[in-house]
Scaffold this active site. Structure first.
Site, PDB file in Angstrom:
ATOM      1  N   GLU A   1      30.043  47.493  17.741  1.00  0.00           N
ATOM      2  CA  GLU A   1      29.679  46.566  18.817  1.00  0.00           C
ATOM      3  C   GLU A   1      28.498  47.076  19.642  1.00  0.00           C
ATOM      4  OE1 GLU A   1      33.520  43.841  19.965  1.00  0.00           O
ATOM      5  OE2 GLU A   1      33.349  45.752  20.982  1.00  0.00           O
TER       6      GLU A   1
ATOM      7  N   ASP B   1      42.107  48.643  17.371  1.00  0.00           N
ATOM      8  CA  ASP B   1      41.477  49.759  18.089  1.00  0.00           C
ATOM      9  C   ASP B   1      42.468  50.901  18.295  1.00  0.00           C
ATOM     10  OD1 ASP B   1      39.149  48.258  18.297  1.00  0.00           O
ATOM     11  OD2 ASP B   1      39.713  47.423  20.240  1.00  0.00           O
TER      12      ASP B   1
END
Length: 316
Positions: A141, A253
């Site tokens: 990201e 995550d």
């Protein structure tokens, strides 16, 4: 002495709305709740590592705005050091707009914002942190050149690089040249290999394809089916733990962070995956990508209740 992990990645504000069913395109529906939480794959993973007992350095960028100030405050309250987090006026803090339906599945739209302003030169100040760390953990990201440069630096220091190649929109095949461990989910696996993973045989084909591309330590995240672990021809399916999911945001995550923590402790890839299955399973039982993350004590309690041993015995 606590093992150390450096996480280079995104920092976002998560705006989370819950609903019964997703609206179809162009439709308006009434939702149930809306809340704002700290998020971003980098921040989620760093927080997870910290809660699992590792000294963690988070490297990222937030905007000089209300969200950025609040996120820095939240990170400090959690116990994470903020000295490697840059505040910029170039862009607003990244935001993820997330919708969770009655099955606990999530759909999200991410505005990268300040995360996209991160530059390779921002890594210079964190070289000492990387030298002190056993693991470098990354995602996709932040800009590609930042990811690649961080991995090159880590490899020059003989550090283990763990890549969570998420989201699929940000994947760069160049990163495969520098990662020691890769942990994609089903969507990312299909993007990387062209294989739609839905069972053991398809997972095996995908893992072998990644092996052919040069990555030798592979864990394929398969959602509620657990994960498929592959290394040098050895393979194992590790089933998910049985829980009642509330919010799956950040589950992947927490899984990748748990793998990094376990590898920092020196265990093998298969034991690391078993640990990660517990961590990510517990994470989905609470709302919020960070507020719902389990602590090491939570994991040990679960392991004790379910007679799970392996390397967790080192903590007891």
């Amino acid at each position: 002495m606590s093992k150390k992990i450096t996480v280079v990645g995104s920092i976002n504000a998560d705006v989370v709305a819950t609903t019964g069913k997703y609206p179809i395109r162009g439709e308006t529906k009434f939702g149930k709740t809306v809340n704002t939480f700290p998020g971003g794959k980098g921040a989620n993973q760093a927080t997870a590592c910290h809660r699992l007992g590792k000294e963690t350095f988070l490297v990222g960028v937030v905007g000089d705005d209300m969200f950025g100030s609040q996120i820095l405050s939240d990170i400090q309250k959690s116990g994470l050091d903020t000295k490697y987090i840059k505040m910029t006026k170039e862009a607003s803090t990244g935001v993820a707009m997330i919708m969770i339906d009655e099955t606990a599945e999530n759909t999200m739209l991410v505005i990268k914002g300040a995360n996209d302003t991160m530059k390779p030169e921002d890594l210079r100040q964190v070289e000492q942190a990387m030298k002190e760390s056993e693991i470098l953990l990354l995602q996709m990201e932040v800009p590609e050149d930042v990811v690649i440069q961080a991995m090159i630096k880590a490899k020059s220091m003989n550090k283990l690089t763990v890549l969570d190649p998420a989201p699929a929109d940000g994947i760069t095949f160049r990163a495969l040249n520098y990662c020691d461990v890769i942990i994609p989910n089903k969507q990312e696996t299909k993007f990387l290999t062209g294989v739609d993973v839905h069972n053991t045989e398809s997972a095996r084909r995908a893992a072998r394809h990644l092996d052919d591309l040069g990555v030798k330590n592979i864990i394929l995240k398969m959602g509620d089916k657990g994960c498929f672990v592959y290394k040098e021809g050895r393979e194992e399916v590790i089933p998910a733990i049985k829980v009642d999911p509330v919010d799956t945001v950040g589950a992947g995550d927490s899984f990748s962070a748990a793998v990094a923590c376990a590898l920092a402790d020196g265990v093998d890839l298969f034991q690391a995956a078993e640990f990660a299955v517990i961590v990510s399973g517990l994470a989905v039982t609470q709302i919020g990508a960070q507020s719902g993350l389990p602590t090491l004590d939570d994991v040990l309690e679960y392991a004790k209740e379910h007679d799970i041993h392996h390397y967790l015995l080192n903590y007891q």
